[in-house]
Enzyme design. Structure first.
Site, PDB file in Angstrom:
ATOM      1  N   ASP A 197      37.471  42.455  42.908  1.00  0.00           N
ATOM      2  CA  ASP A 197      37.595  43.199  44.074  1.00  0.00           C
ATOM      3  C   ASP A 197      36.133  43.824  44.127  1.00  0.00           C
ATOM      4  O   ASP A 197      35.546  43.718  43.151  1.00  0.00           O
ATOM      5  CB  ASP A 197      38.716  43.990  43.962  1.00  0.00           C
ATOM      6  CG  ASP A 197      38.760  44.878  45.205  1.00  0.00           C
ATOM      7  OD1 ASP A 197      38.664  44.370  46.415  1.00  0.00           O
ATOM      8  OD2 ASP A 197      38.972  46.189  45.214  1.00  0.00           O
ATOM      9  N   SER A 198      35.859  44.377  45.157  1.00  0.00           N
ATOM     10  CA  SER A 198      34.718  45.487  45.289  1.00  0.00           C
ATOM     11  C   SER A 198      34.897  46.455  44.493  1.00  0.00           C
ATOM     12  O   SER A 198      33.803  47.145  44.008  1.00  0.00           O
ATOM     13  CB  SER A 198      34.354  45.934  46.761  1.00  0.00           C
ATOM     14  OG  SER A 198      35.742  46.583  47.337  1.00  0.00           O
ATOM     15  N   CYS A 236      40.626  40.657  46.765  1.00  0.00           N
ATOM     16  CA  CYS A 236      39.794  41.512  48.052  1.00  0.00           C
ATOM     17  C   CYS A 236      40.094  40.683  49.448  1.00  0.00           C
ATOM     18  O   CYS A 236      40.148  39.409  49.593  1.00  0.00           O
ATOM     19  CB  CYS A 236      38.745  41.555  47.769  1.00  0.00           C
ATOM     20  SG  CYS A 236      37.414  42.228  48.893  1.00  0.00           S
ATOM     21  N   HIS A 248      43.132  48.070  48.483  1.00  0.00           N
ATOM     22  CA  HIS A 248      43.169  49.323  48.147  1.00  0.00           C
ATOM     23  C   HIS A 248      44.003  50.221  48.577  1.00  0.00           C
ATOM     24  O   HIS A 248      44.576  51.219  47.979  1.00  0.00           O
ATOM     25  CB  HIS A 248      41.604  50.209  48.756  1.00  0.00           C
ATOM     26  CG  HIS A 248      40.541  49.950  47.811  1.00  0.00           C
ATOM     27  ND1 HIS A 248      40.040  48.739  47.858  1.00  0.00           N
ATOM     28  CD2 HIS A 248      39.728  50.552  47.340  1.00  0.00           C
ATOM     29  CE1 HIS A 248      38.775  48.824  47.133  1.00  0.00           C
ATOM     30  NE2 HIS A 248      38.467  50.204  46.834  1.00  0.00           N
ATOM     31  N   GLU A 255      38.217  55.547  47.296  1.00  0.00           N
ATOM     32  CA  GLU A 255      37.282  55.330  46.159  1.00  0.00           C
ATOM     33  C   GLU A 255      36.614  56.673  45.787  1.00  0.00           C
ATOM     34  O   GLU A 255      36.262  57.103  44.588  1.00  0.00           O
ATOM     35  CB  GLU A 255      36.011  54.585  46.424  1.00  0.00           C
ATOM     36  CG  GLU A 255      36.620  53.176  46.629  1.00  0.00           C
ATOM     37  CD  GLU A 255      36.494  52.257  45.220  1.00  0.00           C
ATOM     38  OE1 GLU A 255      36.014  53.010  44.203  1.00  0.00           O
ATOM     39  OE2 GLU A 255      37.166  51.369  44.888  1.00  0.00           O
ATOM     40  N   CYS A 283      44.238  45.309  52.786  1.00  0.00           N
ATOM     41  CA  CYS A 283      43.165  45.725  52.027  1.00  0.00           C
ATOM     42  C   CYS A 283      43.860  46.154  50.698  1.00  0.00           C
ATOM     43  O   CYS A 283      44.746  46.752  50.722  1.00  0.00           O
ATOM     44  CB  CYS A 283      42.246  47.002  52.599  1.00  0.00           C
ATOM     45  SG  CYS A 283      41.263  47.642  51.504  1.00  0.00           S
TER      46      CYS A 283
HETATM   47  N1  DGL Z   1      39.742  46.286  48.702  1.00  0.00           N
HETATM   48  C1  DGL Z   1      39.157  45.334  49.618  1.00  0.00           C
HETATM   49  C2  DGL Z   1      39.775  44.580  50.507  1.00  0.00           C
HETATM   50  O1  DGL Z   1      40.695  44.195  50.082  1.00  0.00           O
HETATM   51  C3  DGL Z   1      37.600  45.560  49.589  1.00  0.00           C
HETATM   52  C4  DGL Z   1      37.391  46.920  50.261  1.00  0.00           C
HETATM   53  C5  DGL Z   1      36.038  47.307  50.389  1.00  0.00           C
HETATM   54  O2  DGL Z   1      35.330  47.126  49.684  1.00  0.00           O
HETATM   55  O3  DGL Z   1      35.417  47.669  51.704  1.00  0.00           O
HETATM   56  O4  DGL Z   1      39.284  44.206  51.534  1.00  0.00           O
END
Ligand code: DGL
Length: 266
Positions: free
Chosen positions: A10-11, A73, A187, A153, A185
């Protein structure tokens, strides 16, 4: 082969929600996690940039012997998964986080579903297209909620700032009358309770973590790849050190984690 780890990326911390669910459903598996904290957030990047990052990270995970590469992600699943499949299929099993959720929702008869995600995921229209194909009777509305990733974050999770941002986004008229909300997402499960609470627990909040982990288990079983050695060793890599990543990783994985910085971009 069975003892090889599951590669996940993931990011940033988002994929940890998926990694955590995998640990609960598949406690015998070892993980190798890559958080591309140097390029966070992915949601504001171009599809080309995300494809490039995802390709490099997949190489890294394969170099670390991954038997599966799980794209934890949504932004990368929406922009890069087809390219990754073309490039790497045959070297490892590839799993994304969008198809399993769409398949799950196609078995439910919701009239109206909402999707929230990053700008990249929402502008790709991937959820809308796939749900239209698999659940044509369901109407789908989607909305980008770009402040949520930086908010999470930066550690704003259970406070006035996060409550105000969540309330402002979710009270948008676009989402009125939805019966289910896809957290598009990885996150967002970190703020899942606040989201459910906003809807007074009357909307099914769908996150990919558990659904994808079940698909992973099925896939490993089908391919005779479930690990039964009793030896588990998890590794966590990030492309830039952030104390927040470490804090969240410790929260999910209780105690010591083996966190290393990996410079894969030079
Ligand atoms: N957690 C990621 C997603 O599901 C990336 C969020 C990001 O880095 O903008 O899209």
């Amino acid at each position: 082969m069975k003892e090889k780890p599951i590669g996940i990326f993931d990011s940033g911390v988002g994929g940890l929600t998926v990694a955590h669910a995998i640990k609960q459903i598949l406690p015998g598996e070892s993980l190798v996690y890559f958080g591309d904290t140097a390029h966070l957030p992915y949601g504001d990047k171009s599809a080309e940039a995300i494809r490039y990052y995802s390709g490099k990270i997949t190489e890294f995970l394969l170099d670390h012997n991954s038997k599966v590469v799980l794209v934890a992600c949504n932004s990368a699943s929406a922009s890069a998964f087809d390219t990754l499949k073309n490039e790497f299929e045959g070297r490892a099993i590839l799993i994304d986080v969008i198809d399993p959720v769409v398949d799950y929702l196609s078995t439910r008869n919701f009239k109206k579903i909402g999707v929230i995600g990053t700008k990249r995921t929402i502008s790709s229209g991937t959820y809308d297209k796939k749900l239209k194909e698999k659940a044509p009777a369901t109407s789908v509305v989607s909305m980008a909620t770009p402040l949520l990733v930086p908010m999470i974050e930066e550690g704003f999770i259970f406070d006035d700032i996060s409550n105000a941002i969540i309330r402002t986004y979710l009270s948008n008229e676009t989402l009125s009358g939805i019966e289910a909300l896809i957290l598009g997402c990885t996150h967002y499960p970190i703020i899942r309770n606040q989201i459910s609470k906003f809807f007074n627990f009357n909307v099914e909040v769908v996150d990919s973590a558990r659904i994808v982990s079940m698909i992973l288990r099925e896939t490993l079983e089908k391919n005779n790849l479930l690990c039964d050695s009793g030896k588990v060793q998890d590794q966590f890599f990030i492309s830039d050190y952030t104390s927040y990543f470490e804090k969240i990783a410790r929260m999910f994985f209780e105690g010591e984690i083996n966190l290393k910085k990996a410079d894969i971009w030079s």
